[in-house]
Every structure is written in structure tokens, then in C-alpha cells.
Design an enzyme around this catalytic site. Structure first.
Site, PDB file in Angstrom:
ATOM      1  CB  CYS A 150      17.009  -9.661  37.049  1.00  0.00           C
ATOM      2  SG  CYS A 150      15.566  -9.758  38.062  1.00  0.00           S
ATOM      3  CB  THR A 206      36.208  13.671  23.172  1.00  0.00           C
ATOM      4  OG1 THR A 206      35.713  14.558  22.170  1.00  0.00           O
ATOM      5  CG2 THR A 206      37.371  14.304  23.906  1.00  0.00           C
TER       6      THR A 206
END
Ligand code: PLP
Length: 394
Positions: free
Chosen positions: A333, A244
Site C-alpha cells: 500500500c 552488537t
């Protein structure tokens, strides 16, 4: 300035613009689902289609080529996987040419296809400035006799700001009938974008990098190209991307693109002058700092990226944070362990120096006072980061 802070991380996300918030709020009162046939649904559909037309007009594309997605990451995934699978269905060799400095939103799907779907990947090298040389692509496509599923080279790099010769690469790919995708997330609003004159198979843009809402972006496609969907469901976006549509986000995105494109030339000129002042200031304040990336037109106007030898990038980032400055290391990281940037490694920077780098990305909120505060805060922060690094190493 952003409040009392120096916000120098516009490449990560740029604060929402007032006109975007207004457009978003106005559209958020639309009740219907854009796929519903009743009056409320048609009203929501109108908001989405107006946003699509507005974005297309601003970027000189056809409205039907704008496929809304949940952001740049999804658009990149759709481009890479969608083009790869469609090519494989046509019997094209499972070969991908991808630059070695792509954002993880491209890099990881390419690696995933290599691992799980038998893709044969040629990583396009870059030079010290991060530039891709189009001849390398021409030669590699030539050797493969054009039997390549797709080529993907970002328009500009998000870490070191290098602007790639995408028009030349698009031409080479077009002539060889190889679909070309480019990630334009970082260039929107900084460099002019003309989708028709570029002639790529697919171009990724994202809303929140230009002051639009987070969670929406688009893949702007050549409608003659086949894309195998990544997300299946209700068949929205001409069955290329189900789900949607968020009409309020689409309206906000369109407002952000409109402002970014209208202000681009003036914005780029202002960023260039701040960029020059920041580069000169940093080189004066920290004489052993090393500027990464390209120069002049080969660098995004808002990007400044330095290596500070002897400093851990993350330590420097936190010291600057304490001084009221928001910036980024640009590197990923993994499980708490800082990884050296794959972008810097690809440009030939040594592993230890790649960990010692910081990106300052300037934008709409930036001004002379931001530059002055960064330059004033850096020497003490660099000094402390060096001493902390020395202690850790001993
Ligand atoms: N591509 C580039 C070059 C980016 O800089 C980013 C965001 O950092 C993305 C893709 C991902 O976009 P999004 O945050 O909209 O998923």
C-alpha cells in the site's frame, strides 16, 4: 485458532512458540556484550555461538557460514548489495538476474542498484503459476558468457506460495561461476532445507516466520564468496555485518529453527490436508473464485491464494476481519493507495483482478475449525464486497 480469532496470516508472522520464549528469557539474563573479552562477555559469546552452531546443524551448514542480521530484509539487502559490490570490485559486469516476483526486500535493493549504481538488471519472467524456468536463466547467463554479478530467485513466493526450482538454478549458476542468492524466508519449516546440497552463495532466513523473535534473521553464506558489507562498524560477524549481537534473540531464533526443522515433515503433511480442505471449501462456497499459484509440490503447504472477481481485496480483508478472520492481501500500500500485487501482475493476472486477491496462510495454530470458519464467512463477505465495489464504480 488464536484465542477466538482465525489467524490465517502466518506468512506475515507466526506467533512465538513457548519453547522459544523460554530460550529467549533464559538467554536474556546474560549480562555481557558478546564481543567483550571478560567472563560475562565470554558467557554471552557462548550463547551466540551455540545458537549459530544449532542453526547450522539444523540446516546442514557450517557454523562459520551463519551471519546474523536484524531479519530477512537486512539479509536480503546484504546478499544483493554485498554480492553486487564485491563482483564489481573483481571487475565482473554489473549485471543482475532477479526474478520478477521477489519480495520487496530483494526487489527494492535491486532497483536501487539499477538507479544509483549502474546495475544492468534482467528480470527473470515467471509463468502463470509463478514458476521460474531455469532454462531462461541458463540461456541469459550463457548469452552474457557468465559475466554476471549475481542471480537472485526466491525459494518460495510469499504471496502465491510458488516453490521455485532453486536446486536446478543453483547448479546452473555454480557451473557458470555466478553467485546465486535465494530468499528462503517462507520455506523454512515448510520445505526441507539442506544448505550444503543446495550450494548457493547466500540463503536468507528470518526468525519470526517460524515462531522466533522478531528482529533477527541470518544470511547463510558460502564462506568462499566475497560480500561487501552494507553495515560498517565494530567488525562483528567477521566484518560482514557490524553491530552488537543480541544473544537472547539468537537463542530464541535457534530454538525456533530447531522446532521448525524437527517438525517440518509432520507440519507440512498437516498443512497440506488443511490446504486441500480450504481450497475445496472456497471453490464450493464462492464458485467464481480463482486459485492463484502452483499446485502440489510447487506450492507451499500452508499457502492458499485466491482472486475474488468483483471484490476489492482490502474491502474483503476488512469484512473478514470483522468476522474474526485475520488474512492478507499480500500487496503493498503506497501512501494509502492500494497497489496491485507485482507478483500477480508478473504471472499475467490483469490489474483489476490483481486488486481482488486474498492470501490465507496457515500455520501451527491452524486447524479444521479455522478452515470451516473461513469457508462459512466468505460468501457473505464476498457478496458485500461486490456490492460495495459496484457502488464505488457507479
Ligand atoms: N522475504 C520474504 C519472502 C518475506 O516473506 C519476508 C517477510 O515478509 C521478508 C523477506 C522480510 O523478512 P523480515 O520481516 O524478517 O525483515
Amino acid at each position: 485458532m488464536l484465542g477466538d480469532r482465525v489467524y490465517a496470516d502466518h506468512a506475515a508472522t507466526s506467533p512465538m512458540l513457548p519453547e522459544v520464549r523460554e530460550a529467549w528469557l533464559r538467554a536474556s539474563s546474560t549480562a555481557g556484550n558478546p564481543s567483550s573479552l571478560h567472563t560475562s562477555g565470554r558467557a554471552a559469546r557462548r550463547v551466540v555461538e551455540e545458537a549459530r552452531e544449532s542453526i547450522a546443524a539444523d540446516l546442514n551448514a557450517r557454523p562459520s557460514s551463519v551471519v546474523f542480521t536484524s531479519g530477512g530484509t537486512e539479509a536480503d539487502n546484504l546478499a544483493v548489495k554485498g554480492l553486487f559490490w564485491a563482483a564489481r570490485d573483481r571487475g565482473v559486469a554489473p549485471r543482475i538476474l532477479a526474478s520478477s516476483i521477489e519480495h520487496h526486500a530483494v526487489l527494492d535493493p535491486v532497483e536501487w542498484l539499477e538507479k544509483h549504481e549502474g546495475a544492468d538488471v534482467s528480470w527473470v519472467p515467471v509463468d502463470r503459476a509463478g514458476l521460474v524456468h531455469p532454462e531462461w536463466i541458463a540461456e541469459t547467463i550463457g548469452q552474457a558468457a557468465g559475466d554476471v554479478a549475481l542471480t537472485t530467485v526466491m525459494w518460495a513466493n510469499n504471496e502465491i506460495g510458488t516453490v521455485e526450482p532453486v536446486h536446478e538454478i543453483a547448479r546452473i549458476c555454480r557451473e557458470a561461476r555466478v553467485p546465486f542468492h535465494t530468499d528462503a524466508v517462507q520455506v523454512l519449516g515448510q520445505v526441507p532445507i539442506d544448505i550444503t546440497s543446495l550450494g548457493a552463495a547466500a540463503v536468507t532466513i528470518s526468525s519470526h516466520k517460524v515462531g522466533g523473535p522478531v528482529g533477527i534473521g541470518a544470511l547463510i553464506i558460502d564462506i568462499a564468496q566475497q560480500f561487501t558489507p552494507v553495515i560498517h562498524g565494530g567488525g562483528q560477524e567477521r566484518e560482514i555485518r557490524s553491530g552488537t549481537l543480541d544473544c537472547a534473540a539468537a537463542a530464541g531464533f535457534a530454538a525456533a529453527v530447531r522446532t521448525a526443522v524437527a517438525a517440518q515433515a509432520e507440519h507440512a503433511a498437516r498443512m497440506r490436508s488443511l490446504q486441500a480442505a480450504l481450497i475445496t471449501g472456497i471453490l464450493g462456497a464462492v464458485p467464481d473464485a480463482i486459485l492463484n499459484g502452483g499446485h502440489d509440490e510447487f506450492r507451499l503447504p500452508g499457502n492458499v491464494h485466491f482472486t475474488f472477481p468483483g471484490c476489492e481485496g482490502d474491502a474483503l480483508l476488512m469484512l473478514l476481519d470483522a468476522a474474526g478472520i485475520d488474512c492478507s492481501t499480500g500487496s503493498a500500500c503506497t501512501a494509502g493507495i492500494p497497489e496491485p500485487s507485482h507478483v500477480l501482475l508478473a504471472t499475467g493476472v490483469a490489474d483489476s483482478l490483481a486488486r481482488s486477491s486474498l492470501r490465507f496462510s496457515l500455520g501451527r495454530t491452524s486447524g479444521d475449525d479455522d478452515v470451516a470458519r473461513i469457508v462459512a464467512a466468505l460468501p457473505a463477505a464476498v457478496d458485500r464486497a461486490k456490492r460495495a465495489g459496484g457502488r464505488m464504480g457507479s
